[in-house]
Scaffold this motif. Structure first.
Motif, PDB file in Angstrom:
ATOM      1  N   TYR A  59     -49.950   8.963  64.127  1.00 31.39           N
ATOM      2  CA  TYR A  59     -48.800   8.794  63.246  1.00 31.39           C
ATOM      3  C   TYR A  59     -47.651   8.172  64.024  1.00 31.39           C
ATOM      4  CZ  TYR A  59     -50.924  11.805  59.739  1.00 31.39           C
ATOM      5  OH  TYR A  59     -51.763  12.335  58.796  1.00 31.39           O
ATOM      6  N   PRO A  60     -47.081   7.073  63.524  1.00 28.27           N
ATOM      7  CA  PRO A  60     -45.820   6.587  64.098  1.00 28.27           C
ATOM      8  C   PRO A  60     -44.765   7.669  63.896  1.00 28.27           C
ATOM      9  CG  PRO A  60     -46.771   4.950  62.612  1.00 28.27           C
ATOM     10  CD  PRO A  60     -47.553   6.223  62.444  1.00 28.27           C
ATOM     11  N   LEU A  61     -43.782   7.741  64.781  1.00 29.91           N
ATOM     12  CA  LEU A  61     -42.782   8.798  64.698  1.00 29.91           C
ATOM     13  C   LEU A  61     -42.053   8.822  63.362  1.00 29.91           C
ATOM     14  CD1 LEU A  61     -41.215   8.735  68.269  1.00 29.91           C
ATOM     15  CD2 LEU A  61     -43.007  10.227  67.378  1.00 29.91           C
ATOM     16  N   ASP A  62     -41.846   7.655  62.742  1.00 31.70           N
ATOM     17  CA  ASP A  62     -41.118   7.634  61.476  1.00 31.70           C
ATOM     18  C   ASP A  62     -41.939   8.188  60.312  1.00 31.70           C
ATOM     19  OD1 ASP A  62     -42.876   5.512  61.055  1.00 31.70           O
ATOM     20  OD2 ASP A  62     -41.306   4.041  60.650  1.00 31.70           O
ATOM     21  N   GLN A  63     -43.211   8.517  60.554  1.00 26.10           N
ATOM     22  CA  GLN A  63     -44.040   9.132  59.519  1.00 26.10           C
ATOM     23  C   GLN A  63     -44.175  10.648  59.701  1.00 26.10           C
ATOM     24  OE1 GLN A  63     -47.802   7.160  59.086  1.00 26.10           O
ATOM     25  NE2 GLN A  63     -46.870   5.208  58.569  1.00 26.10           N
ATOM     26  N   ILE A  64     -43.471  11.179  60.687  1.00 29.55           N
ATOM     27  CA  ILE A  64     -43.482  12.628  60.895  1.00 29.55           C
ATOM     28  C   ILE A  64     -42.113  13.169  60.499  1.00 29.55           C
ATOM     29  CG2 ILE A  64     -43.781  14.516  62.529  1.00 29.55           C
ATOM     30  CD1 ILE A  64     -45.586  12.622  64.146  1.00 29.55           C
ATOM     31  N   VAL A  65     -42.087  14.002  59.478  1.00 31.43           N
ATOM     32  CA  VAL A  65     -40.847  14.540  58.937  1.00 31.43           C
ATOM     33  C   VAL A  65     -40.283  15.620  59.858  1.00 31.43           C
ATOM     34  CG1 VAL A  65     -39.842  15.788  56.986  1.00 31.43           C
ATOM     35  CG2 VAL A  65     -41.578  14.042  56.589  1.00 31.43           C
ATOM     36  N   SER A  66     -41.158  16.536  60.275  1.00 32.76           N
ATOM     37  CA  SER A  66     -40.727  17.652  61.115  1.00 32.76           C
ATOM     38  C   SER A  66     -41.954  18.333  61.713  1.00 32.76           C
ATOM     39  CB  SER A  66     -39.913  18.665  60.304  1.00 32.76           C
ATOM     40  OG  SER A  66     -40.707  19.228  59.285  1.00 32.76           O
ATOM     41  N   PHE A  67     -41.684  19.337  62.535  1.00 34.99           N
ATOM     42  CA  PHE A  67     -42.770  20.155  63.080  1.00 34.99           C
ATOM     43  C   PHE A  67     -42.308  21.596  63.146  1.00 34.99           C
ATOM     44  CE2 PHE A  67     -40.314  19.592  66.909  1.00 34.99           C
ATOM     45  CZ  PHE A  67     -40.553  20.726  67.654  1.00 34.99           C
ATOM     46  N   SER A  68     -43.270  22.497  63.126  1.00 26.51           N
ATOM     47  CA  SER A  68     -42.977  23.906  63.366  1.00 26.51           C
ATOM     48  C   SER A  68     -43.855  24.364  64.519  1.00 26.51           C
ATOM     49  CB  SER A  68     -43.217  24.754  62.115  1.00 26.51           C
ATOM     50  OG  SER A  68     -44.562  24.661  61.713  1.00 26.51           O
ATOM     51  N   ALA A  69     -43.323  25.256  65.309  1.00 25.38           N
ATOM     52  CA  ALA A  69     -44.061  25.768  66.463  1.00 25.38           C
ATOM     53  C   ALA A  69     -44.006  27.283  66.442  1.00 25.38           C
ATOM     54  CB  ALA A  69     -43.460  25.230  67.758  1.00 25.38           C
ATOM     55  N   GLY A  70     -45.144  27.889  66.644  1.00 25.74           N
ATOM     56  CA  GLY A  70     -45.219  29.349  66.682  1.00 25.74           C
ATOM     57  C   GLY A  70     -46.147  29.781  67.791  1.00 25.74           C
ATOM     58  N   ILE A  71     -46.474  31.029  67.802  1.00 25.57           N
ATOM     59  CA  ILE A  71     -47.363  31.556  68.837  1.00 25.57           C
ATOM     60  C   ILE A  71     -48.719  30.871  68.719  1.00 25.57           C
ATOM     61  CG2 ILE A  71     -48.548  33.619  69.682  1.00 25.57           C
ATOM     62  CD1 ILE A  71     -46.135  35.218  68.677  1.00 25.57           C
ATOM     63  N   GLY A  73     -49.541  27.691  68.308  1.00 23.28           N
ATOM     64  CA  GLY A  73     -49.818  26.555  67.452  1.00 23.28           C
ATOM     65  C   GLY A  73     -48.614  25.733  67.047  1.00 23.28           C
ATOM     66  N   ILE A  74     -48.902  24.514  66.611  1.00 19.27           N
ATOM     67  CA  ILE A  74     -47.907  23.568  66.116  1.00 19.27           C
ATOM     68  C   ILE A  74     -48.427  22.989  64.815  1.00 19.27           C
ATOM     69  CG2 ILE A  74     -46.985  21.230  66.520  1.00 19.27           C
ATOM     70  CD1 ILE A  74     -46.524  21.961  69.373  1.00 19.27           C
ATOM     71  N   VAL A  75     -47.516  22.763  63.865  1.00 23.67           N
ATOM     72  CA  VAL A  75     -47.864  22.100  62.617  1.00 23.67           C
ATOM     73  C   VAL A  75     -46.942  20.897  62.465  1.00 23.67           C
ATOM     74  CG1 VAL A  75     -48.044  22.288  60.109  1.00 23.67           C
ATOM     75  CG2 VAL A  75     -48.593  24.261  61.551  1.00 23.67           C
ATOM     76  N   LEU A  76     -47.535  19.709  62.291  1.00 23.02           N
ATOM     77  CA  LEU A  76     -46.765  18.495  62.024  1.00 23.02           C
ATOM     78  C   LEU A  76     -46.739  18.276  60.524  1.00 23.02           C
ATOM     79  CD1 LEU A  76     -48.414  16.089  64.644  1.00 23.02           C
ATOM     80  CD2 LEU A  76     -46.279  17.368  64.898  1.00 23.02           C
ATOM     81  N   MET A  77     -45.558  17.987  59.969  1.00 22.80           N
ATOM     82  CA  MET A  77     -45.429  17.662  58.555  1.00 22.80           C
ATOM     83  C   MET A  77     -45.158  16.162  58.466  1.00 22.80           C
ATOM     84  SD  MET A  77     -44.885  20.984  58.938  1.00 22.80           S
ATOM     85  CE  MET A  77     -43.262  21.517  59.349  1.00 22.80           C
ATOM     86  N   THR A  78     -45.952  15.454  57.665  1.00 18.11           N
ATOM     87  CA  THR A  78     -45.839  14.003  57.590  1.00 18.11           C
ATOM     88  C   THR A  78     -45.199  13.552  56.279  1.00 18.11           C
ATOM     89  OG1 THR A  78     -48.010  13.680  56.579  1.00 18.11           O
ATOM     90  CG2 THR A  78     -47.939  13.796  58.993  1.00 18.11           C
ATOM     91  N   THR A  79     -44.806  12.284  56.237  1.00 24.58           N
ATOM     92  CA  THR A  79     -44.175  11.730  55.040  1.00 24.58           C
ATOM     93  C   THR A  79     -45.125  11.682  53.853  1.00 24.58           C
ATOM     94  OG1 THR A  79     -44.696   9.496  55.801  1.00 24.58           O
ATOM     95  CG2 THR A  79     -42.490  10.336  56.313  1.00 24.58           C
ATOM     96  N   ASP A  80     -46.433  11.700  54.091  1.00 27.94           N
ATOM     97  CA  ASP A  80     -47.401  11.704  52.987  1.00 27.94           C
ATOM     98  C   ASP A  80     -47.854  13.129  52.639  1.00 27.94           C
ATOM     99  OD1 ASP A  80     -48.936  12.084  55.263  1.00 27.94           O
ATOM    100  OD2 ASP A  80     -50.343  10.478  54.837  1.00 27.94           O
ATOM    101  N   ASP A  81     -47.020  14.107  52.974  1.00 27.23           N
ATOM    102  CA  ASP A  81     -47.232  15.526  52.649  1.00 27.23           C
ATOM    103  C   ASP A  81     -48.462  16.150  53.293  1.00 27.23           C
ATOM    104  OD1 ASP A  81     -44.906  15.773  51.130  1.00 27.23           O
ATOM    105  OD2 ASP A  81     -45.916  15.027  49.334  1.00 27.23           O
ATOM    106  N   LYS A  82     -48.923  15.594  54.403  1.00 23.25           N
ATOM    107  CA  LYS A  82     -50.021  16.215  55.143  1.00 23.25           C
ATOM    108  C   LYS A  82     -49.440  17.180  56.164  1.00 23.25           C
ATOM    109  CE  LYS A  82     -53.450  12.592  54.754  1.00 23.25           C
ATOM    110  NZ  LYS A  82     -54.252  11.608  55.457  1.00 23.25           N
ATOM    111  N   LYS A  83     -50.227  18.192  56.476  1.00 25.00           N
ATOM    112  CA  LYS A  83     -49.883  19.134  57.538  1.00 25.00           C
ATOM    113  C   LYS A  83     -51.007  19.085  58.557  1.00 25.00           C
ATOM    114  CE  LYS A  83     -47.035  22.219  54.859  1.00 25.00           C
ATOM    115  NZ  LYS A  83     -46.796  23.584  54.421  1.00 25.00           N
ATOM    116  N   CYS A  84     -50.678  18.663  59.764  1.00 25.24           N
ATOM    117  CA  CYS A  84     -51.655  18.615  60.849  1.00 25.24           C
ATOM    118  C   CYS A  84     -51.442  19.850  61.707  1.00 25.24           C
ATOM    119  CB  CYS A  84     -51.463  17.349  61.679  1.00 25.24           C
ATOM    120  SG  CYS A  84     -51.715  15.837  60.767  1.00 25.24           S
TER     121      CYS A  84
END
Length: 106
Positions: A59-71, A73-84
């Motif tokens: 993903y180009p950086l402009d296609q990643i809306v935000s991320f969350s980090a927890g114990i 793991g990390i979740v990437l949220m993308t502009t096309d509503d995917k969660k990696c």
């Protein structure tokens, strides 16, 4: 999917890289970890196979809306509503690299 080997592009800087497992859902309900490596650069975020460095997602950086980090793991949220979803031992290191890349923490 066109799989190609990972390498830095001209004028691209690596901010962070660490072992992780990309969590895919098998049959829509069963989480299946895929081991590899998450790479964060000043241009993109990508996940590669652990041995052949084949790109599994990018993903180009402009296609990643935000991320969350927890114990663990990390979740990437993308502009096309995917969660990696990624799991691994290096969450803090990867979160720091994502913030350096300018991605907002959710």
């Amino acid at each position: 999917m066109n799989l190609k080997a990972w390498e830095l592009r001209e004028n691209e800087t690596l901010l962070g890289s660490a072992d992780a497992s990309y969590i895919k859902m098998s049959m829509g309900i069963v989480p299946k970890p895929n081991p590899g490596k998450l790479h964060i650069t000043k241009q993109r975020v990508l996940f590669t196979d652990p041995f052949s460095v084949v790109i599994h997602f990018e993903y180009p950086l402009d296609q990643i809306v935000s991320f969350s980090a927890g114990i663990g793991g990390i979740v990437l949220m993308t502009t096309d509503d995917k969660k990696c979803r990624m799991t691994g031992l290096f969450t803090n290191k990867l979160a720091s690299a994502l913030e350096q890349a300018g991605i907002q923490k959710a």
